[in-house]
Design a protein around this motif. Structure first.
Motif, PDB file in Angstrom:
ATOM      1  N   ALA A   8       6.008  14.193   2.169  1.00 45.58           N
ATOM      2  CA  ALA A   8       7.226  13.455   2.519  1.00 45.58           C
ATOM      3  C   ALA A   8       6.901  12.031   2.972  1.00 45.58           C
ATOM      4  N   LEU A   9       5.729  11.853   3.593  1.00 44.05           N
ATOM      5  CA  LEU A   9       5.384  10.530   4.118  1.00 44.05           C
ATOM      6  C   LEU A   9       4.873   9.575   3.048  1.00 44.05           C
ATOM      7  N   THR A  10       4.214  10.126   2.033  1.00 49.80           N
ATOM      8  CA  THR A  10       3.487   9.261   1.092  1.00 49.80           C
ATOM      9  C   THR A  10       3.929   9.399  -0.358  1.00 49.80           C
ATOM     10  N   GLY A  11       4.601  10.473  -0.694  1.00 52.11           N
ATOM     11  CA  GLY A  11       4.898  10.746  -2.099  1.00 52.11           C
ATOM     12  C   GLY A  11       3.764  11.406  -2.837  1.00 52.11           C
ATOM     13  N   LEU A  12       2.653  11.649  -2.139  1.00 53.80           N
ATOM     14  CA  LEU A  12       1.534  12.332  -2.804  1.00 53.80           C
ATOM     15  C   LEU A  12       1.923  13.775  -3.124  1.00 53.80           C
ATOM     16  N   PRO A  13       1.398  14.311  -4.217  1.00 57.59           N
ATOM     17  CA  PRO A  13       1.794  15.660  -4.631  1.00 57.59           C
ATOM     18  C   PRO A  13       1.046  16.750  -3.862  1.00 57.59           C
ATOM     19  N   VAL A  14       1.373  16.859  -2.578  1.00 54.64           N
ATOM     20  CA  VAL A  14       0.789  17.909  -1.741  1.00 54.64           C
ATOM     21  C   VAL A  14       1.820  19.019  -1.607  1.00 54.64           C
ATOM     22  N   PRO A  21      -9.068  17.699  -2.362  1.00 54.09           N
ATOM     23  CA  PRO A  21      -8.419  16.823  -1.385  1.00 54.09           C
ATOM     24  C   PRO A  21      -8.136  15.432  -1.941  1.00 54.09           C
ATOM     25  N   ILE A  22      -7.298  14.717  -1.223  1.00 56.91           N
ATOM     26  CA  ILE A  22      -6.988  13.322  -1.555  1.00 56.91           C
ATOM     27  C   ILE A  22      -7.547  12.475  -0.419  1.00 56.91           C
ATOM     28  N   LEU A  23      -8.525  11.632  -0.747  1.00 59.52           N
ATOM     29  CA  LEU A  23      -9.279  10.896   0.277  1.00 59.52           C
ATOM     30  C   LEU A  23      -9.374   9.438  -0.134  1.00 59.52           C
ATOM     31  N   GLY A  24      -8.622   8.588   0.564  1.00 57.69           N
ATOM     32  CA  GLY A  24      -8.715   7.161   0.247  1.00 57.69           C
ATOM     33  C   GLY A  24      -7.364   6.495   0.258  1.00 57.69           C
ATOM     34  N   PRO A  25      -7.339   5.198  -0.088  1.00 60.56           N
ATOM     35  CA  PRO A  25      -6.102   4.428   0.028  1.00 60.56           C
ATOM     36  C   PRO A  25      -5.022   4.880  -0.945  1.00 60.56           C
ATOM     37  N   LEU A  26      -3.776   4.726  -0.506  1.00 58.68           N
ATOM     38  CA  LEU A  26      -2.668   4.919  -1.440  1.00 58.68           C
ATOM     39  C   LEU A  26      -2.712   3.787  -2.460  1.00 58.68           C
ATOM     40  N   PRO A  27      -2.360   4.051  -3.694  1.00 59.04           N
ATOM     41  CA  PRO A  27      -2.401   2.998  -4.709  1.00 59.04           C
ATOM     42  C   PRO A  27      -1.612   1.772  -4.261  1.00 59.04           C
ATOM     43  N   GLY A  28      -2.294   0.622  -4.286  1.00 60.61           N
ATOM     44  CA  GLY A  28      -1.645  -0.633  -3.923  1.00 60.61           C
ATOM     45  C   GLY A  28      -1.446  -0.832  -2.432  1.00 60.61           C
ATOM     46  N   ARG A  29      -1.946   0.072  -1.611  1.00 55.48           N
ATOM     47  CA  ARG A  29      -1.727  -0.024  -0.156  1.00 55.48           C
ATOM     48  C   ARG A  29      -3.048   0.218   0.583  1.00 55.48           C
ATOM     49  N   PRO A  30      -3.955  -0.758   0.572  1.00 51.34           N
ATOM     50  CA  PRO A  30      -5.298  -0.534   1.118  1.00 51.34           C
ATOM     51  C   PRO A  30      -5.322  -0.191   2.598  1.00 51.34           C
ATOM     52  N   ALA A  31      -4.258  -0.474   3.331  1.00 55.16           N
ATOM     53  CA  ALA A  31      -4.258  -0.186   4.779  1.00 55.16           C
ATOM     54  C   ALA A  31      -3.662   1.175   5.110  1.00 55.16           C
ATOM     55  N   VAL A  32      -3.302   1.940   4.072  1.00 58.60           N
ATOM     56  CA  VAL A  32      -2.811   3.311   4.313  1.00 58.60           C
ATOM     57  C   VAL A  32      -3.724   4.266   3.553  1.00 58.60           C
ATOM     58  N   THR A  82      -5.921  14.223   3.097  1.00 57.23           N
ATOM     59  CA  THR A  82      -5.063  15.408   3.063  1.00 57.23           C
ATOM     60  C   THR A  82      -5.338  16.211   1.796  1.00 57.23           C
ATOM     61  N   GLY A  83      -4.578  17.295   1.626  1.00 56.58           N
ATOM     62  CA  GLY A  83      -4.725  18.107   0.419  1.00 56.58           C
ATOM     63  C   GLY A  83      -5.994  18.946   0.408  1.00 56.58           C
ATOM     64  N   HIS A  84      -6.476  19.335   1.578  1.00 56.46           N
ATOM     65  CA  HIS A  84      -7.750  20.073   1.645  1.00 56.46           C
ATOM     66  C   HIS A  84      -7.605  21.543   1.258  1.00 56.46           C
ATOM     67  N   HIS A  85      -6.400  21.983   1.049  1.00 61.22           N
ATOM     68  CA  HIS A  85      -6.112  23.314   0.519  1.00 61.22           C
ATOM     69  C   HIS A  85      -6.878  24.400   1.274  1.00 61.22           C
ATOM     70  N   ARG A  86      -7.825  25.075   0.638  1.00 62.19           N
ATOM     71  CA  ARG A  86      -8.518  26.192   1.284  1.00 62.19           C
ATOM     72  C   ARG A  86      -9.776  25.751   2.017  1.00 62.19           C
ATOM     73  N   PHE A 116     -11.997  11.691  -5.682  1.00 57.33           N
ATOM     74  CA  PHE A 116     -10.929  12.274  -4.872  1.00 57.33           C
ATOM     75  C   PHE A 116      -9.846  11.262  -4.485  1.00 57.33           C
ATOM     76  N   GLY A 117      -9.777  10.160  -5.208  1.00 57.80           N
ATOM     77  CA  GLY A 117      -8.804   9.117  -4.877  1.00 57.80           C
ATOM     78  C   GLY A 117      -7.377   9.542  -5.160  1.00 57.80           C
ATOM     79  N   ALA A 118      -6.453   8.904  -4.420  1.00 57.14           N
ATOM     80  CA  ALA A 118      -5.030   9.174  -4.632  1.00 57.14           C
ATOM     81  C   ALA A 118      -4.582   8.698  -6.010  1.00 57.14           C
ATOM     82  N   ASP A 119      -5.336   7.743  -6.576  1.00 60.30           N
ATOM     83  CA  ASP A 119      -4.907   7.168  -7.848  1.00 60.30           C
ATOM     84  C   ASP A 119      -5.087   8.132  -9.021  1.00 60.30           C
ATOM     85  N   ARG A 120      -5.680   9.301  -8.782  1.00 56.04           N
ATOM     86  CA  ARG A 120      -5.737  10.256  -9.897  1.00 56.04           C
ATOM     87  C   ARG A 120      -4.387  10.935 -10.138  1.00 56.04           C
ATOM     88  N   PHE A 121      -3.452  10.735  -9.211  1.00 53.72           N
ATOM     89  CA  PHE A 121      -2.106  11.270  -9.394  1.00 53.72           C
ATOM     90  C   PHE A 121      -1.136  10.113  -9.544  1.00 53.72           C
TER      91      PHE A 121
END
Ligand code: GLY
Length: 385
Positions: free
Chosen positions: A198-204, A301-312, A316-320, A349-354
């Motif tokens: 909900a906070l980022t739009g990432l597919p978690v 997991p998703i580890l690293g900056p949100l696409p286009g947002r280096p300060a965020v 997350t997404g560590h699953h099991r 593990f970057g967010a940019d893979r999604f």
């Protein structure tokens, strides 16, 4: 309000460990969470099992798990020292066992794959298995030892991380963060588990797990010392013994977002557990609970900056694998925050893979579909509960 250097959203093990590692590097850190440690870690068994959890098709994820598990001894020692509390870190290793011939055939296929990756898996004769764990049922047909797969107690880990982070100067802010634009910080790390979507739009997505806690009668330790991962008549379970008599018996893996406990799941877990370790019939059943793992489209997991947002940054997404991945996540994210340079370990593990759509204000507008060719691709063969 003074702008802090780092805001961490989420006070589970991942968020607290990042806060701790950044605070000891001299950053001013705030951790936002109205209920620290109430997410997946409250239910987690605490297995540090990169070998037993090395599944077909997840090679890059396995490499990350192995690298993080290798950091656990030092991380545990430093955390115990910094917090002044024990965290239940134990090194007896993990026994993987098959109850029936069919179970053993299935397990052997996975062990061969794990050995093929060069991981330490030692097949044991039935007599060797029973020498190690006499409490195993006579029916158990065979097993293998993963000596480097250890365990920690998540219910001790979280308070220890809170204490260590606080002692290092991090401040807990017990209010929820509903929009990232509400946070005023130089860098924001989103370590909010399932809440990251909900906070980022990432597919978690939430992946439900039901788990039981039992207790040996009379205040004694359980009659077995290894973590046991068993295939039992097609059911896949794990049993994690604690020094205080507790045994964690888990877990279901369900593509659901509710946290109800069902009679059927309790029955299946207990049946498999008792089939493997008959003494469990004498134990107290002290807890039946469900939690939600933060899964991603490729379950890595998703580890690293949100696409286009280096300060965020996402963590997350560590699953099991949230507990085993805590040290490497904390240290690589702390490196990224303090140097701006991503560790090469993070590349897969970057967010940019999604595909992620964002308003640019820190608030999601839709969840991207993601792709299934990432580091933790799931296949039918990968399933383990
Ligand atoms: N890592 C154990 C589980 O997710 O059930």
């Amino acid at each position: 309000m003074t702008r802090t250097d780092l805001a961490v959203v989420g006070a589970g093990p991942i968020g607290l460990a990042i806060a701790w590692r950044c605070a000891i590097r001299g950053l001013r850190v705030e951790v936002h969470d109205p209920a620290p440690g109430s997410g997946a870690s409250a239910v987690a068994a605490g297995m540090l099992s990169p070998v037993a959890e090395a599944y077909f098709g997840e090679r890059q994820l396995t490499e990350l798990l192995v690298a993080s598990a290798a950091r656990w001894p030092g991380f545990a020692a430093e955390l115990t020292e910094a917090s002044g509390t024990e965290i239940g870190y134990r090194t007896e290793g993990t026994l993987m066992v098959g109850l029936t011939g069919d179970d053993l055939a299935e397990a052997r296929r996975l062990w061969a794959y794990q050995q093929g990756l060069g991981l330490p898996v030692t097949p044991l004769r039935p007599s060797e298995l029973r020498d190690r764990e006499p409490a195993l049922a006579p029916r158990v047909r065979g097993g293998a030892l993963a000596p480097t797969d250890h365990q920690v107690d998540p219910r001790l880990l979280v308070p220890a991380l809170r204490t260590a982070a606080r002692r290092a100067g991090a401040v807990l802010v017990p209010q929820p963060v509903r929009r990232l634009s509400d946070v005023d910080a130089g860098v924001t790390v989103v370590a909010a588990g399932c809440g990251a979507a909900a906070l980022t739009g990432l597919p978690v997505r939430p992946v439900k797990g039901q788990i039981l806690r039992l207790r040996a009668p009379g205040g004694v330790a359980p009659g077995f010392r290894h973590v046991i991962r068993g295939y039992a008549d097609g059911e896949h379970v794990y049993l994690v013994p604690r020094a205080d008599g507790e045994v964690v018996l888990g877990a279901t893996v369900e593509e659901r977002s509710d946290t109800t406990v069902t009679a059927g799941a309790v029955q299946r877990l207990l049946r498999a557990g008792v089939d493997l370790l008959p003494e469990l019939t004498e134990y107290d059943l002290v807890e039946a609970v469900a939690g939600l793992r933060p899964g991603t489209p490729d379950n890595a997991p998703i580890l690293g900056p949100l696409p286009g947002r280096p300060a965020v940054l996402a963590a997350t997404g560590h699953h099991r694998h949230g507990i085993v991945l805590t040290p490497i996540t904390a240290e690589t994210i702390a490196d990224l925050v303090t140097t701006g340079e991503p560790d090469p370990l993070l590349a897969p593990f970057g967010a940019d893979r999604f595909a992620v759509a964002s308003t640019g204000t820190g608030d999601a507008t839709r969840v991207g579909a993601g792709d299934r060719s990432g580091p933790g691709r799931t296949t039918e063969e990968d399933r383990w509960s």
